[in-house]
Design a protein around this motif. Structure first.
Motif, PDB file in Angstrom:
ATOM      1  N   MET A 140       0.838  -1.213   0.000  1.00  0.00           N
ATOM      2  CA  MET A 140       0.000   0.000   0.000  1.00  0.00           C
ATOM      3  C   MET A 140       0.869   1.257   0.000  1.00  0.00           C
ATOM      4  O   MET A 140       0.574   2.234  -0.688  1.00  0.00           O
ATOM      5  CB  MET A 140      -0.927   0.005   1.225  1.00  0.00           C
ATOM      6  CG  MET A 140      -2.001  -1.080   1.189  1.00  0.00           C
ATOM      7  SD  MET A 140      -2.991  -1.122   2.715  1.00  0.00           S
ATOM      8  CE  MET A 140      -3.769   0.487   2.652  1.00  0.00           C
ATOM      9  N   ALA A 141       1.962   1.223   0.761  1.00  0.00           N
ATOM     10  CA  ALA A 141       2.862   2.373   0.831  1.00  0.00           C
ATOM     11  C   ALA A 141       3.509   2.625  -0.529  1.00  0.00           C
ATOM     12  O   ALA A 141       3.659   3.776  -0.967  1.00  0.00           O
ATOM     13  CB  ALA A 141       3.922   2.144   1.891  1.00  0.00           C
ATOM     14  N   GLU A 142       3.876   1.552  -1.212  1.00  0.00           N
ATOM     15  CA  GLU A 142       4.500   1.687  -2.523  1.00  0.00           C
ATOM     16  C   GLU A 142       3.526   2.297  -3.523  1.00  0.00           C
ATOM     17  O   GLU A 142       3.878   3.146  -4.336  1.00  0.00           O
ATOM     18  CB  GLU A 142       4.975   0.319  -3.010  1.00  0.00           C
ATOM     19  CG  GLU A 142       5.724   0.362  -4.338  1.00  0.00           C
ATOM     20  CD  GLU A 142       6.227  -1.009  -4.762  1.00  0.00           C
ATOM     21  OE1 GLU A 142       6.719  -1.130  -5.901  1.00  0.00           O
ATOM     22  OE2 GLU A 142       6.111  -1.972  -3.953  1.00  0.00           O
ATOM     23  N   GLU A 143       2.250   1.839  -3.466  1.00  0.00           N
ATOM     24  CA  GLU A 143       1.241   2.356  -4.376  1.00  0.00           C
ATOM     25  C   GLU A 143       0.954   3.839  -4.121  1.00  0.00           C
ATOM     26  O   GLU A 143       0.682   4.600  -5.052  1.00  0.00           O
ATOM     27  CB  GLU A 143      -0.049   1.546  -4.225  1.00  0.00           C
ATOM     28  CG  GLU A 143       0.074   0.111  -4.725  1.00  0.00           C
ATOM     29  CD  GLU A 143      -1.172  -0.701  -4.427  1.00  0.00           C
ATOM     30  OE1 GLU A 143      -2.056  -0.188  -3.678  1.00  0.00           O
ATOM     31  OE2 GLU A 143      -1.276  -1.839  -4.929  1.00  0.00           O
ATOM     32  N   LYS A 144       1.011   4.256  -2.877  1.00  0.00           N
ATOM     33  CA  LYS A 144       0.688   5.638  -2.513  1.00  0.00           C
ATOM     34  C   LYS A 144       1.922   6.546  -2.473  1.00  0.00           C
ATOM     35  O   LYS A 144       1.810   7.757  -2.238  1.00  0.00           O
ATOM     36  CB  LYS A 144      -0.021   5.685  -1.152  1.00  0.00           C
ATOM     37  CG  LYS A 144      -1.399   5.027  -1.169  1.00  0.00           C
ATOM     38  CD  LYS A 144      -2.088   5.211   0.180  1.00  0.00           C
ATOM     39  CE  LYS A 144      -3.496   4.617   0.162  1.00  0.00           C
ATOM     40  NZ  LYS A 144      -4.219   4.828   1.438  1.00  0.00           N
ATOM     41  N   GLY A 145       3.088   5.965  -2.679  1.00  0.00           N
ATOM     42  CA  GLY A 145       4.307   6.768  -2.675  1.00  0.00           C
ATOM     43  C   GLY A 145       4.678   7.262  -1.290  1.00  0.00           C
ATOM     44  O   GLY A 145       5.225   8.362  -1.147  1.00  0.00           O
ATOM     45  N   ILE A 146       4.419   6.460  -0.264  1.00  0.00           N
ATOM     46  CA  ILE A 146       4.699   6.850   1.117  1.00  0.00           C
ATOM     47  C   ILE A 146       6.028   6.247   1.559  1.00  0.00           C
ATOM     48  O   ILE A 146       6.266   5.043   1.368  1.00  0.00           O
ATOM     49  CB  ILE A 146       3.566   6.379   2.054  1.00  0.00           C
ATOM     50  CG1 ILE A 146       2.247   7.053   1.675  1.00  0.00           C
ATOM     51  CG2 ILE A 146       3.912   6.672   3.507  1.00  0.00           C
ATOM     52  CD1 ILE A 146       1.053   6.548   2.452  1.00  0.00           C
ATOM     53  N   ASN A 147       6.878   7.061   2.120  1.00  0.00           N
ATOM     54  CA  ASN A 147       8.150   6.600   2.664  1.00  0.00           C
ATOM     55  C   ASN A 147       7.904   5.987   4.031  1.00  0.00           C
ATOM     56  O   ASN A 147       7.526   6.679   4.976  1.00  0.00           O
ATOM     57  CB  ASN A 147       9.139   7.764   2.753  1.00  0.00           C
ATOM     58  CG  ASN A 147      10.535   7.307   3.165  1.00  0.00           C
ATOM     59  OD1 ASN A 147      10.742   6.151   3.583  1.00  0.00           O
ATOM     60  ND2 ASN A 147      11.492   8.201   3.075  1.00  0.00           N
ATOM     61  N   LEU A 148       8.104   4.675   4.162  1.00  0.00           N
ATOM     62  CA  LEU A 148       7.805   3.993   5.424  1.00  0.00           C
ATOM     63  C   LEU A 148       8.661   4.486   6.583  1.00  0.00           C
ATOM     64  O   LEU A 148       8.261   4.348   7.754  1.00  0.00           O
ATOM     65  CB  LEU A 148       8.001   2.483   5.247  1.00  0.00           C
ATOM     66  CG  LEU A 148       6.968   1.769   4.345  1.00  0.00           C
ATOM     67  CD1 LEU A 148       7.344   0.292   4.165  1.00  0.00           C
ATOM     68  CD2 LEU A 148       5.571   1.887   4.936  1.00  0.00           C
ATOM     69  N   SER A 149       9.835   5.051   6.306  1.00  0.00           N
ATOM     70  CA  SER A 149      10.693   5.524   7.405  1.00  0.00           C
ATOM     71  C   SER A 149      10.089   6.729   8.116  1.00  0.00           C
ATOM     72  O   SER A 149      10.509   7.095   9.214  1.00  0.00           O
ATOM     73  CB  SER A 149      12.076   5.890   6.858  1.00  0.00           C
ATOM     74  OG  SER A 149      11.984   6.982   5.956  1.00  0.00           O
ATOM     75  N   GLN A 150       9.059   7.337   7.488  1.00  0.00           N
ATOM     76  CA  GLN A 150       8.418   8.497   8.109  1.00  0.00           C
ATOM     77  C   GLN A 150       7.253   8.096   9.012  1.00  0.00           C
ATOM     78  O   GLN A 150       6.656   8.953   9.652  1.00  0.00           O
ATOM     79  CB  GLN A 150       7.902   9.451   7.021  1.00  0.00           C
ATOM     80  CG  GLN A 150       9.019  10.056   6.172  1.00  0.00           C
ATOM     81  CD  GLN A 150       8.476  10.971   5.095  1.00  0.00           C
ATOM     82  OE1 GLN A 150       7.274  10.999   4.845  1.00  0.00           O
ATOM     83  NE2 GLN A 150       9.368  11.713   4.458  1.00  0.00           N
ATOM     84  N   LEU A 151       6.927   6.839   9.044  1.00  0.00           N
ATOM     85  CA  LEU A 151       5.782   6.372   9.822  1.00  0.00           C
ATOM     86  C   LEU A 151       6.225   5.755  11.140  1.00  0.00           C
ATOM     87  O   LEU A 151       7.319   5.170  11.230  1.00  0.00           O
ATOM     88  CB  LEU A 151       4.965   5.338   9.037  1.00  0.00           C
ATOM     89  CG  LEU A 151       3.886   5.887   8.094  1.00  0.00           C
ATOM     90  CD1 LEU A 151       4.538   6.587   6.926  1.00  0.00           C
ATOM     91  CD2 LEU A 151       2.966   4.768   7.625  1.00  0.00           C
ATOM     92  N   LYS A 152       5.365   5.852  12.113  1.00  0.00           N
ATOM     93  CA  LYS A 152       5.553   5.169  13.392  1.00  0.00           C
ATOM     94  C   LYS A 152       4.518   4.051  13.452  1.00  0.00           C
ATOM     95  O   LYS A 152       3.309   4.299  13.407  1.00  0.00           O
ATOM     96  CB  LYS A 152       5.363   6.143  14.555  1.00  0.00           C
ATOM     97  CG  LYS A 152       5.563   5.500  15.915  1.00  0.00           C
ATOM     98  CD  LYS A 152       5.403   6.528  17.025  1.00  0.00           C
ATOM     99  CE  LYS A 152       5.587   5.866  18.388  1.00  0.00           C
ATOM    100  NZ  LYS A 152       5.425   6.841  19.495  1.00  0.00           N
ATOM    101  N   GLY A 153       4.979   2.841  13.539  1.00  0.00           N
ATOM    102  CA  GLY A 153       4.059   1.708  13.518  1.00  0.00           C
ATOM    103  C   GLY A 153       3.251   1.570  14.791  1.00  0.00           C
ATOM    104  O   GLY A 153       3.718   1.872  15.890  1.00  0.00           O
TER     105      GLY A 153
END
Length: 411
Positions: A140-153
């Motif tokens: 989903m992150a790849e499809e939306k162009g979201i950098n996972l390093s910016q997220l807090k799980g």
């Protein structure tokens, strides 16, 4: 002054040990209205000063001791310790304020704390640079162009899951990358209230809460007044202002409407046959109101000369009490500051005060045609105990006649 409760020594003009003659100026005293020269009533030697420059004390406190040269007055001075209480309190307060300002904690920028939070965020979602995220979250992150390093799980052990991707907004990245850190700190300066400022606060609060104010607003055509002023000032050694014209017009109108020129007392109403107009003058400490006495009997140049002289004295705190007492009506003019309209608080015991705005260029309707013009807005604040609405309106109609046709003031 009958309203004076305390005074401040502004300047000493004599020193201890100097000879003093009756009538010599001992000091300048700042009262609730102005800075006054204090004359000596005795001759002798200045033996003791009870108040230093800048110190404040109640009326009847010890100011100075004058007597034969060489006299020991230390025991006499001890009997006036009450006079020192205000100055001691002032010193204590000033000292406490300085300590409080000095010890006030500064708001430190949470730089270290911010770094820890960012570090913690990375640690919970990565190990050795590897991001912990579910396969679905990665897709989903790849499809939306979201950098996972910016997220807090929010998953187990900080794992990034589907709901983290769904709830992600770009603002979160800015928040996690760096929070706003102020570089300034909260602080303030304290300025002790002068005697004048305290008197203004007391008198205007009393007026506002005891006199039932109401306001009448008008707008005058100023074309004739402007032309009249230009012609009048074309005479040699003559210079009048619009304010001088308003003072004169008000004085003449008040003679025709004594009810507006009245004063309220608990047991009676005083209708004044004389016209003494107070003209508000702004000074650094507040507001002074010198009085143009018998304004209706003075010419425009005489009014202009008096107002300019009073304004100069007011700014230098040299107005005498006699020059500030006895007004029957007050005018406050803020037109020179570009203020178009405003309301004022009645200067008791007057029954009314006129607020004068700026002359404004604007389209006006004349003979059913829109043409360029100049108008001025005025607001009359009235005490309803003495001036009814119709009475105030009739006064403004008379005033309008003089302002819009100023030649009638010379008849």
């Amino acid at each position: 002054s009958d309203t004076m409760e305390e005074g401040t020594v502004a300047t000493w003009l004599k020193k201890v040990g100097e000879s003093v003659e009756e009538g010599d100026i001992l000091a300048e005293i700042e009262t609730d209205k102005a800075t006054m020269e204090f004359e000596s009533f005795q001759s002798g030697t200045l033996l003791h000063i009870g108040l230093n420059e800048g110190e404040t004390a109640k009326v009847d406190s010890l100011l100075a001791i004058i007597g034969p040269e060489g006299t020991d007055v230390s025991n006499v001075a001890k009997n006036f310790k009450v006079s020192d209480s205000s100055s001691e309190a002032k010193e204590t307060t000033s000292s406490a304020q300085k300590e409080e300002k000095k010890e006030a904690p500064k708001k430190e920028a949470p730089k270290t704390e911010t770094k820890k939070e960012v570090k913690k965020t990375v640690d919970t979602s990565s190990s050795n640079g590897r991001i912990h995220a579910s396969p679905l979250a990665k897709k989903m992150a790849e499809e939306k162009g979201i950098n996972l390093s910016q997220l807090k799980g929010s998953g187990e052990n900080g794992r990034i899951v589907k709901r983290d991707i769904e709830n992600y907004t770009p603002a979160q990245a800015g928040t996690q990358i760096g929070k706003f850190v102020p570089t300034g700190q909260e602080d303030f300066d304290e300025v002790p209230n002068s005697n004048m400022r305290k008197a203004i606060a007391k008198n205007l609060a009393k007026s506002k809460f005891t006199a039932p104010h109401y306001y009448l607003n008008v707008e005058f055509d100023m074309e004739n007044a402007m032309a009249f002023r230009v012609q009048y000032n074309s005479m040699p050694d003559t210079k009048i202002s619009f304010n001088d014209m308003i003072v004169k017009a008000c004085a003449l109108a008040l003679k025709q409407h004594p009810q507006v020129n009245s004063q309220w007392f608990d047991d009676r109403m005083q209708l004044n046959n004389h016209v003494h107009i107070g003209v508000a003058v702004a000074v650094p400490d507040g507001l002074l109101v010198p009085v143009v006495k018998f304004a209706n009997e003075q010419s425009l140049p005489q009014i202009g000369s008096a107002v300019r002289e009073f304004a100069g004295k007011a700014r230098n705190k040299k107005l005498s009490l006699d020059e500030m007492e006895g007004s029957t009506f007050t005018i406050s003019n803020l037109g020179m500051f570009g203020i178009e309209s405003f309301t004022s608080i009645i200067n008791q015991p007057n029954s009314a005060i006129l607020s004068v705005g700026a002359i404004v260029a604007k389209p006006v309707v004349k003979n059913e045609q829109v043409v360029p013009g100049h108008t001025m807005k005025l607001t009359l604040a009235c005490d309803h105990r003495t001036v009814d609405g119709a009475t105030g309106a009739q006064f403004l109609q008379t005033l309008k006649g003089y302002i819009e046709n100023p030649v009638t003031m010379l008849v």
